[in-house]
Design a protein around this motif. Sequence first.
Motif, mmCIF file in Angstrom:
data_model
loop_
_atom_site.group_PDB
_atom_site.id
_atom_site.type_symbol
_atom_site.label_atom_id
_atom_site.label_comp_id
_atom_site.label_asym_id
_atom_site.label_seq_id
_atom_site.Cartn_x
_atom_site.Cartn_y
_atom_site.Cartn_z
ATOM 1 N N GLN A 155 18.815 11.733 -28.656
ATOM 2 C CA GLN A 155 18.344 10.342 -28.629
ATOM 3 C C GLN A 155 16.893 10.289 -29.113
ATOM 4 O O GLN A 155 15.964 10.052 -28.325
ATOM 5 C CB GLN A 155 18.465 9.788 -27.216
ATOM 6 C CG GLN A 155 19.905 9.689 -26.722
ATOM 7 C CD GLN A 155 19.975 9.286 -25.259
ATOM 8 O OE1 GLN A 155 19.395 9.928 -24.402
ATOM 9 N NE2 GLN A 155 20.697 8.218 -24.979
ATOM 10 N N GLY A 156 16.711 10.474 -30.396
ATOM 11 C CA GLY A 156 15.373 10.582 -30.967
ATOM 12 C C GLY A 156 14.492 9.363 -30.747
ATOM 13 O O GLY A 156 13.355 9.476 -30.298
ATOM 14 N N ASN A 157 15.017 8.166 -31.049
ATOM 15 C CA ASN A 157 14.211 6.946 -30.930
ATOM 16 C C ASN A 157 13.834 6.656 -29.489
ATOM 17 O O ASN A 157 12.700 6.254 -29.200
ATOM 18 C CB ASN A 157 14.980 5.754 -31.512
ATOM 19 C CG ASN A 157 15.099 5.830 -33.018
ATOM 20 O OD1 ASN A 157 14.252 6.415 -33.681
ATOM 21 N ND2 ASN A 157 16.157 5.248 -33.564
ATOM 22 N N LEU A 158 14.760 6.857 -28.554
ATOM 23 C CA LEU A 158 14.486 6.608 -27.146
ATOM 24 C C LEU A 158 13.407 7.555 -26.630
ATOM 25 O O LEU A 158 12.483 7.143 -25.920
ATOM 26 C CB LEU A 158 15.766 6.784 -26.325
ATOM 27 C CG LEU A 158 15.615 6.594 -24.812
ATOM 28 C CD1 LEU A 158 15.138 5.187 -24.495
ATOM 29 C CD2 LEU A 158 16.939 6.889 -24.107
ATOM 30 N N ILE A 159 13.516 8.828 -27.006
ATOM 31 C CA ILE A 159 12.530 9.823 -26.560
ATOM 32 C C ILE A 159 11.148 9.474 -27.100
ATOM 33 O O ILE A 159 10.152 9.540 -26.385
ATOM 34 C CB ILE A 159 12.954 11.240 -27.008
ATOM 35 C CG1 ILE A 159 14.236 11.657 -26.276
ATOM 36 C CG2 ILE A 159 11.841 12.252 -26.725
ATOM 37 C CD1 ILE A 159 14.836 12.955 -26.763
ATOM 38 N N LYS A 160 11.082 9.071 -28.360
ATOM 39 C CA LYS A 160 9.795 8.696 -28.960
ATOM 40 C C LYS A 160 9.165 7.512 -28.234
ATOM 41 O O LYS A 160 7.954 7.481 -27.992
ATOM 42 C CB LYS A 160 9.991 8.345 -30.440
ATOM 43 C CG LYS A 160 10.144 9.553 -31.358
ATOM 44 C CD LYS A 160 10.304 9.105 -32.799
ATOM 45 C CE LYS A 160 10.488 10.302 -33.738
ATOM 46 N NZ LYS A 160 10.688 9.871 -35.143
ATOM 47 N N LYS A 161 9.980 6.523 -27.882
ATOM 48 C CA LYS A 161 9.460 5.347 -27.181
ATOM 49 C C LYS A 161 8.922 5.713 -25.808
ATOM 50 O O LYS A 161 7.837 5.269 -25.408
ATOM 51 C CB LYS A 161 10.560 4.285 -27.056
ATOM 52 C CG LYS A 161 10.885 3.570 -28.363
ATOM 53 C CD LYS A 161 11.993 2.555 -28.170
ATOM 54 C CE LYS A 161 12.324 1.858 -29.494
ATOM 55 N NZ LYS A 161 13.445 0.889 -29.329
ATOM 56 N N ILE A 162 9.672 6.510 -25.061
ATOM 57 C CA ILE A 162 9.251 6.914 -23.715
ATOM 58 C C ILE A 162 7.951 7.712 -23.773
ATOM 59 O O ILE A 162 7.005 7.451 -23.037
ATOM 60 C CB ILE A 162 10.357 7.743 -23.032
ATOM 61 C CG1 ILE A 162 11.575 6.865 -22.753
ATOM 62 C CG2 ILE A 162 9.840 8.365 -21.726
ATOM 63 C CD1 ILE A 162 12.791 7.615 -22.284
ATOM 64 N N GLU A 163 7.902 8.684 -24.675
ATOM 65 C CA GLU A 163 6.703 9.512 -24.802
ATOM 66 C C GLU A 163 5.521 8.690 -25.314
ATOM 67 O O GLU A 163 4.374 8.920 -24.922
ATOM 68 C CB GLU A 163 6.979 10.696 -25.751
ATOM 69 C CG GLU A 163 8.047 11.666 -25.260
ATOM 70 C CD GLU A 163 7.626 12.459 -24.039
ATOM 71 O OE1 GLU A 163 6.417 12.675 -23.846
ATOM 72 O OE2 GLU A 163 8.517 12.873 -23.269
ATOM 73 N N GLY A 164 5.799 7.705 -26.191
ATOM 74 C CA GLY A 164 4.742 6.850 -26.727
ATOM 75 C C GLY A 164 4.115 5.988 -25.645
ATOM 76 O O GLY A 164 2.895 5.812 -25.604
ATOM 77 N N VAL A 165 4.960 5.433 -24.757
ATOM 78 C CA VAL A 165 4.452 4.610 -23.642
ATOM 79 C C VAL A 165 3.570 5.457 -22.735
ATOM 80 O O VAL A 165 2.491 5.030 -22.315
ATOM 81 C CB VAL A 165 5.626 3.995 -22.846
ATOM 82 C CG1 VAL A 165 5.124 3.386 -21.539
ATOM 83 C CG2 VAL A 165 6.344 2.948 -23.682
ATOM 84 N N TYR A 166 4.021 6.666 -22.423
ATOM 85 C CA TYR A 166 3.231 7.558 -21.555
ATOM 86 C C TYR A 166 1.894 7.909 -22.208
ATOM 87 O O TYR A 166 0.852 7.951 -21.533
ATOM 88 C CB TYR A 166 4.019 8.831 -21.261
ATOM 89 C CG TYR A 166 3.261 9.806 -20.381
ATOM 90 C CD1 TYR A 166 3.063 9.543 -19.029
ATOM 91 C CD2 TYR A 166 2.730 10.975 -20.913
ATOM 92 C CE1 TYR A 166 2.357 10.425 -18.224
ATOM 93 C CE2 TYR A 166 2.022 11.861 -20.109
ATOM 94 C CZ TYR A 166 1.847 11.579 -18.770
ATOM 95 O OH TYR A 166 1.139 12.453 -17.975
ATOM 96 N N LYS A 167 1.907 8.127 -23.507
ATOM 97 C CA LYS A 167 0.672 8.453 -24.230
ATOM 98 C C LYS A 167 -0.326 7.294 -24.150
ATOM 99 O O LYS A 167 -1.526 7.509 -23.936
ATOM 100 C CB LYS A 167 0.989 8.765 -25.692
ATOM 101 C CG LYS A 167 -0.225 9.176 -26.512
ATOM 102 C CD LYS A 167 0.154 9.468 -27.955
ATOM 103 C CE LYS A 167 -1.084 9.843 -28.769
ATOM 104 N NZ LYS A 167 -0.751 10.097 -30.190
#
Length: 291
Positions: A155-167
């Motif tokens: 789930q590439g897009n979902l992982i990027k969004k989650i990690e982006g929010v945390y960043k």
Amino acid sequence: MMDKFFYLIIEGIKNTWRHKVTALTAIFSLFILLYIIGLIHTAEKNSFKMLQYLRSKYKIEVFFSEDLTNEEAIGVIHKIKKIKGVKTATLIDKEDALRIFKDQFGESIIDLLGYNPLPASSVVNIERNIRSPLKIEPIIKEIKSLSYVEEINYQGNLIKKIEGVYKKIAEYVPYFLGILIFIIGIIIYNMIKVSIYSRRETIQSLQLIGATKLFIKLPFIFEAMLISIISVFLVFPTLVLTTLGLNYLISTFTVYNIHLTVDPSLFLWLLLLVTLISILASQRAVSIFLK
């Protein structure tokens, strides 16, 4: 010496009592700001728990070549485990794939096709305890470079969004906290200015009889410290009650297995923070008046 010290403390308490409305307004304002700081700190600490929980749900499915033997697949699995950021890699051999297919669809694929076309595969779990945002693409790239790897699902897009929010949380929280701390300093500074103005004649009399600047300053510093400490003692139990309420809502209305906590050291840090700000802000306010 001790008598003088206690006298100055009592004067600070009297100052607070004389200006009850100003003091209560300051306590309420500081309470709100410190509560927000406490919430942000608690959210930041617990956001990593949430991130760890979500990372535990990240699944990378790696499918191998159909002609790959189980022994060769085990060799590839060992290589995957050595990739930085990978926590575990579990082999699903061809027999396991048959069993999973039958459990999901209720019939054997061998009965349908006469042979087993399902390849061996692996479920890869990502390391959860990395504080910095996790970059999934380098992991996928390394897995793709391995021999016998045919296909990868994740789930590439979902992982990027989650990690982006945390960043973003990690980047902007310090700035927001800095603004709130600055506002706390302004509130204490203005409160002490009001207190000084109401006692300006007393201060001038003390100066005429030779009282030192420190002797004049200390009651106001103690006044600021008292109001700040009262605010902290109100904030911490409120944060604990807020966290208990949120835990109840999470356990009752969501499927997340997350338990929020308040760091006990937060109380000490808030106490030290407001004490330091009180001393600096009140000392500044009195010094300007005494010039």
